[in-house]
Design an enzyme around this catalytic site. Structure first.
Site: not given
Ligand code: ASP
Length: 222
Positions: A12, A55-57, A87-88
């Protein structure tokens, strides 16, 4: 003057709205225009953006290896590293890197944000600025850490616990390495000492591992 490498992997933090209003990754080479405060931190900044921003997922062990190798390649040229990451799964990546980078003597600080850098109430700017300030600071924190919303955590003791609040991370079993308010208040007693040995980067990871819900295992055992 300390030299810090900012490594942009996605998430994000690096998103902005395009003309049609969709969220797209921004041109990271222009981060100093978006966050001019970075020019006043008294350190030299260079950037490295991953070719494929994710995206970190979608983080995989191969991604951790690539990240560790970027740090290895640049280790002698920089005094510290700031990694922009979704963040994920940030806690998972910080944990993995903490075991892959043996004999660390320089700070490796992950950060991200709940709102994109371009959003009006974004937390991205202050997270990024403080992470760089700590990486370039006089107090050496030679650990893989997460900086988020005024606290610096040991990476492998952190977890994301809230996706709605700016205070998204916690570290239930280890006090923060630093609290950032008017001053940066370091917890000197628990910050690791820099290793005097040569950095070893472990890149052979065992991926044939699974994780069961332990309560289900107990149920199955009857
Ligand atoms: N889905 C995003 C990620 O983890 C959320 C974020 O960055 O906060 O890449």
């Amino acid at each position: 003057m300390k030299k810090i490498l900012i490594i942009y992997t996605g998430g994000t933090i690096g998103m902005q709205h395009d003309k049609k209003g969709s969220l797209v990754p921004f041109d990271f080479g222009k981060v100093n225009e978006q966050v001019p405060e970075l020019n006043n931190l008294g350190c030299k900044l260079k950037h490295h953006a991953f070719a494929k921003l994710i995206d970190s997922s979608n983080v995989t062990p191969a991604f951790w290896v690539e990240l560790a190798q970027v740090i290895e390649k640049n280790y002698s040229k920089f005094d510290g590293f700031v990694i922009l990451h979704g963040t994920d799964t940030m806690s998972y990546s910080a944990s993995a890197l903490s075991f892959m980078l043996e004999n660390l003597a320089k700070p490796v600080i992950f950060t991200g944000s709940q709102l994109p850098l371009g959003a009006i109430r974004t937390d991205a700017k202050r997270n990024l600025i403080s992470a760089v300030e700590i990486a370039a600071g006089k107090v050496l924190v030679p650990e893989v850490c997460i900086y988020f919303s005024h606290r610096l955590f040991r990476g492998n003791r952190s977890e994301k616990f809230n996706s709605a609040m700016f205070e998204a991370f916690q570290s239930p079993n280890c006090a923060p390495l630093a609290n950032v308010g008017v001053n940066v208040d370091y917890n000197h007693d628990i910050i690791a000492k820099p290793s005097k040995k040569k950095l070893i980067v472990h890149t052979k990871l065992e991926t044939a591992l699974g994780c069961s819900d332990f309560s289900q295992v107990l149920l199955m055992l009857g």
